[in-house]
Design a protein around this motif. Structure first.
Motif, mmCIF file in Angstrom:
data_model
loop_
_atom_site.group_PDB
_atom_site.id
_atom_site.type_symbol
_atom_site.label_atom_id
_atom_site.label_comp_id
_atom_site.label_asym_id
_atom_site.label_seq_id
_atom_site.Cartn_x
_atom_site.Cartn_y
_atom_site.Cartn_z
ATOM 1 N N UNK A 296 0.802 -1.226 0.000
ATOM 2 C CA UNK A 296 0.000 0.000 0.000
ATOM 3 C C UNK A 296 0.840 1.285 0.000
ATOM 4 N N UNK A 297 1.906 1.415 0.800
ATOM 5 C CA UNK A 297 2.695 2.654 0.738
ATOM 6 C C UNK A 297 3.288 2.904 -0.656
ATOM 7 N N UNK A 298 3.717 1.853 -1.347
ATOM 8 C CA UNK A 298 4.256 2.016 -2.702
ATOM 9 C C UNK A 298 3.149 2.441 -3.664
ATOM 10 N N UNK A 299 1.956 1.874 -3.494
ATOM 11 C CA UNK A 299 0.809 2.240 -4.322
ATOM 12 C C UNK A 299 0.458 3.714 -4.104
ATOM 13 N N UNK A 300 0.425 4.130 -2.833
ATOM 14 C CA UNK A 300 0.106 5.522 -2.523
ATOM 15 C C UNK A 300 1.192 6.468 -3.047
ATOM 16 N N UNK A 301 2.454 6.024 -3.046
ATOM 17 C CA UNK A 301 3.538 6.838 -3.608
ATOM 18 C C UNK A 301 3.345 7.019 -5.110
ATOM 19 N N UNK A 302 2.897 5.968 -5.792
ATOM 20 C CA UNK A 302 2.631 6.093 -7.229
ATOM 21 C C UNK A 302 1.464 7.053 -7.471
ATOM 22 N N UNK A 303 0.481 7.047 -6.578
ATOM 23 C CA UNK A 303 -0.639 7.987 -6.696
ATOM 24 C C UNK A 303 -0.123 9.429 -6.624
#
Length: 126
Positions: free
Chosen positions: A29-36
């Motif tokens: 999730x943190x990597x996904x949110x960083x991509x966002x």
């Protein structure tokens, strides 16, 4: 129903289909949110498939994380992905450069995108 942004362009949806109990999803999730944050022109959403079972319909998500990417009402990708930020970034770059459905895209992807975009995705934005 057509989904467009303020400029009249089709809205890009990037939805991570996950489950709260999945440790791999929680770690991703943190990597996904960083991509966002790195792609402010795209709309990223985190969707717990168990909380949204009605919207999932007949689509069975068996591998986590699974990504659904669509542009407007057109699904471009639906499938499991390795839980890595570089892999997600590469997939998004490829789809944005060539916005056409991935080979072997499930026929159910379009209906799923429409169901999720109607109610679920706007409320699950990251």
């Amino acid at each position: 129903m057509s989904h467009t942004d303020d400029h009249g362009d089709a809205t890009w949806w990037v939805a991570c289909l996950c489950a709260e109990w999945c440790g791999v999803c929680r770690e991703f999730r943190p990597a996904f949110e960083a991509q966002a944050r790195a792609h402010p022109g795209l709309r990223f959403a985190w969707v717990d498939v168990e909380d949204e079972a009605d919207a999932m319909g007949d689509v069975d998500i068996e591998t986590f994380p699974t990504l659904l990417v669509g542009r407007g009402d057109q699904p471009l990708f639906l499938g499991p992905i390795p839980p890595s930020a570089p892999g997600l970034a590469r997939l998004l770059a490829t789809l944005r450069a060539h916005p056409k459905p991935a080979a072997g895209l499930s026929p159910a992807a379009g209906a799923l995108l429409q169901r999720l975009a109607a109610d679920v995705l706007p409320n699950a934005l990251v």
